[in-house]
Write an enzyme that holds these catalytic residues in place. Structure first.
Site, PDB file in Angstrom:
ATOM      1  N   CYS A   1       3.033  -0.860   2.122  1.00 28.06           N
ATOM      2  CA  CYS A   1       2.331  -2.119   1.855  1.00 28.06           C
ATOM      3  C   CYS A   1       2.864  -2.858   0.625  1.00 28.06           C
ATOM      4  CB  CYS A   1       0.833  -1.880   1.780  1.00 28.06           C
ATOM      5  SG  CYS A   1      -0.083  -3.409   2.082  1.00 28.06           S
ATOM      6  N   HIS A  52      -1.288   1.925   5.939  1.00 19.82           N
ATOM      7  CA  HIS A  52      -1.929   2.826   4.973  1.00 19.82           C
ATOM      8  C   HIS A  52      -2.732   3.828   5.760  1.00 19.82           C
ATOM      9  CE1 HIS A  52      -1.885   0.242   1.324  1.00 19.82           C
ATOM     10  NE2 HIS A  52      -2.048  -0.763   2.138  1.00 19.82           N
TER      11      HIS A  52
HETATM   12  N1  GLN Z   1      -1.103  -7.203  -2.634  1.00 26.65           N
HETATM   13  C1  GLN Z   1      -0.394  -7.196  -1.408  1.00 26.65           C
HETATM   14  C2  GLN Z   1      -1.017  -8.139  -0.408  1.00 26.65           C
HETATM   15  O1  GLN Z   1      -2.198  -8.401  -0.446  1.00 26.65           O
HETATM   16  C3  GLN Z   1      -0.308  -5.780  -0.865  1.00 26.65           C
HETATM   17  C4  GLN Z   1      -1.636  -5.170  -0.553  1.00 26.65           C
HETATM   18  C5  GLN Z   1      -1.603  -3.714  -0.252  1.00 26.65           C
HETATM   19  O2  GLN Z   1      -0.777  -2.960  -0.774  1.00 26.65           O
HETATM   20  N2  GLN Z   1      -2.565  -3.267   0.532  1.00 26.65           N
HETATM   21  O3  GLN Z   1      -0.348  -8.620   0.463  1.00 26.65           O
END
Ligand code: GLN
Length: 244
Positions: free
Chosen positions: A94, A194
């Site tokens: 992510c 995730h």
């Molecule tokens: N901050 C990033 C986004 O919102 C990644 C989020 C995450 O790692 N879940 O796109």
């Protein structure tokens, strides 16, 4: 044998239980009598490409990515590029996945990425892309399903030199539009999944362990099969949650 794992920014980049991925690698090594070494590298710390065989970066909020992006380029980019070139495994989830690319555009602000994959990420108008997700991938040589959970505001677009990790069966994937998910090059894998990813997809954990040990010892070990009832149930449940 020893699996040597380095987490990048474990304090900053670890949301949604991404640490569970590391624990899972550790357990699967313990159960097979493979030693496990874990280290972390935070802001300002340089890394040695030959001291670990599996590099990991988890997810993070935009504010965490702001803290680490420039530091990662400055203090870790060259070593990571050398490690990947030399066959080390790099798994990025992510927020970490987004930082593998050229940049992450947040309105007026542009966070620099590692430039290890031909992709860029943009925070566009529109809802966050949230939910259970399942993708089909050929990583590891046969068609398989990876299941997990995604929650991102950024949309990622692959360039012509990037190969997706897989095709979205259910969920949003890289950008909710082109049906692609993640990125995959040699032993580098980036994904929005995730969940944590590895406990729900034990085959992927074993695949990555095998690649990392191969880099260290020169040949791919045969990993002893484990009684994976719970892992199979976790995978089935993640797939069912995604409706696959
Ligand atoms: N901050 C990033 C986004 O919102 C990644 C989020 C995450 O790692 N879940 O796109």
């Amino acid at each position: 044998m020893e699996l040597r794992v380095l987490s990048l920014y474990p304090e900053q980049m670890n949301i949604y239980a991404d640490r569970g991925n590391i624990l899972f690698l550790q357990r699967r090594c313990d159960w097979r009598g493979i030693a496990f070494r874990w280290d972390g590298a935070g802001p300002g710390q340089s890394i040695d490409p030959s001291s670990h065989d599996l590099f990991y970066i988890g997810g993070g909020q935009d504010r965490d990515q702001r803290v680490v992006a420039a530091d990662m380029v400055e203090t870790k980019r060259a070593a990571l590029a050398a490690a990947v070139e030399d066959g080390a495994v790099l798994l990025a989830v992510c927020g970490g996945y987004q930082l593998l690319g050229e940049s992450y555009q947040l309105g007026e602000e542009t966070l620099p990425g590692l430039g290890l994959a031909d992709l860029r990420t943009v925070r566009e108008d529109g809802p966050r892309l949230i939910g259970n997700v399942a993708i089909e991938t050929e990583l590891g040589g046969e068609k398989r399903v990876l299941a997990g959970f995604e929650n991102h505001g950024g949309r990622t677009y692959l360039g012509t030199d990037a190969r997706p990790l897989g095709r979205v069966v259910k969920g949003h994937g890289n950008n909710g539009a082109d049906g692609l998910e993640g990125v995959w090059r040699d032993n580098m894998v980036g994904t929005y999944l995730h969940g944590p990813l590895l406990p729900k997809n034990a085959w992927l954990a074993d695949h990555l362990i095998g690649l990392a040990l191969e880099r260290c010892y020169g040949e791919r070990p045969t990993l002893e099969p484990l009684p994976d009832e719970l892992e199979r149930a976790a995978h089935a449940s993640a797939r069912a949650a995604a409706g696959v």
